[in-house]
Design an enzyme around this catalytic site. Sequence first.
Site, PDB file in Angstrom:
ATOM      1  N   ASP A 133       0.759  -1.332  -0.223  1.00 19.69           N
ATOM      2  CA  ASP A 133       0.017  -0.133  -0.103  1.00 19.69           C
ATOM      3  C   ASP A 133       0.927   1.165   0.109  1.00 19.69           C
ATOM      4  OD1 ASP A 133       0.860  -0.334   2.543  1.00 19.69           O
ATOM      5  OD2 ASP A 133      -0.970  -0.927   3.442  1.00 19.69           O
TER       6      ASP A 133
ATOM      7  N   ASN B  92      -7.346  -3.352  14.309  1.00 24.14           N
ATOM      8  CA  ASN B  92      -8.974  -3.539  14.002  1.00 24.14           C
ATOM      9  C   ASN B  92      -8.886  -4.769  12.911  1.00 24.14           C
ATOM     10  OD1 ASN B  92      -7.633  -2.610  11.457  1.00 24.14           O
ATOM     11  ND2 ASN B  92      -8.969  -0.802  11.431  1.00 24.14           N
TER      12      ASN B  92
ATOM     13  N   HIS C 124      -7.170  -5.058  10.139  1.00 23.19           N
ATOM     14  CA  HIS C 124      -6.841  -4.876   8.642  1.00 23.19           C
ATOM     15  C   HIS C 124      -5.721  -5.669   8.170  1.00 23.19           C
ATOM     16  CE1 HIS C 124      -4.603  -0.858   9.309  1.00 23.19           C
ATOM     17  NE2 HIS C 124      -3.643  -1.754   9.490  1.00 23.19           N
TER      18      HIS C 124
ATOM     19  N   GLU D 113      -9.727  -2.102   5.481  1.00 20.99           N
ATOM     20  CA  GLU D 113     -10.323  -1.916   6.751  1.00 20.99           C
ATOM     21  C   GLU D 113     -11.235  -2.943   7.083  1.00 20.99           C
ATOM     22  OE1 GLU D 113      -8.375  -0.158   8.646  1.00 20.99           O
ATOM     23  OE2 GLU D 113      -8.152   1.792   8.014  1.00 20.99           O
TER      24      GLU D 113
END
Length: 251
Positions: A67, A136, A138, A143
């Site tokens: 990313d 979380n 990810h 996400e």
Amino acid sequence: MKLIEAKDYHEMSMLAAEVILDQIKSKTDSVLGLATGGTVLGTYQQLILDHQRNKTTYQHIKTFNLDEYAGLSKQDENSYHAYMKKHFFDEVNIPSSQTFLPNGEAQDMKAECETYDLKIEELGGIDLQLLGIGQNGHIGFNEPGSSFESNTHLVALEQSTREANARYFDSIEDVPTHAVTMGIASIMKSKKILLLASGIQKSSILYDLFHSDVTNSIPATILINHPDTIIIADQEALSKLHQDERKMFAK
Ligand code: PGA
């Protein structure tokens, strides 16, 4: 998913570097999927040490990063381009023409994402994908709620992700709101996946990862469907799992 327990961050990094080096040695023109963040830093340091000591060559290796922040230039010190250069690429003998990251400044983001996926395919697909995990759940910047079918795409970052990454910026306002990330389908196409987790702040998400059904509210749970995923986690990250559970997942 096979779990390998490490004593601490250092041992996790050494074990992770061994997995990557095995890959490189068994296929000297491997395509590696790379990650950024705090967790993988020690792994890059181990690979650099090995390169200095044992002269492992990266001459024919190709790399694709997961990313990049949208809107940051490659030169921005917080860009993942800059991170990779500083923490890995400049320290080993990999030709820069063989290292790929999404362009966070692309005018036509859709075309940029399609080209990125095509390039991965053209070079034969990713042999080994290195991953961290967000608090979380990810993977990359996929996400919670992300589609499991997604290829490389533009995403809005969750506030919790921006807060977790604010430590690298002057203030939370400076953390980009969007990023370009390989999608979950792109990640799942990798032949082998290596996920690393370290520290107490990852203990809840690792508990969930091993106890939850596959759900896109915890994107990393999809990895159970991948035929060759190794998770290397340290004792703090595994502290919410019982000893017998750790043994069971180690098989
Ligand atoms: P970290 O990031 O290694 O900095 O914890 C991992 C991630 O968010 O994927």
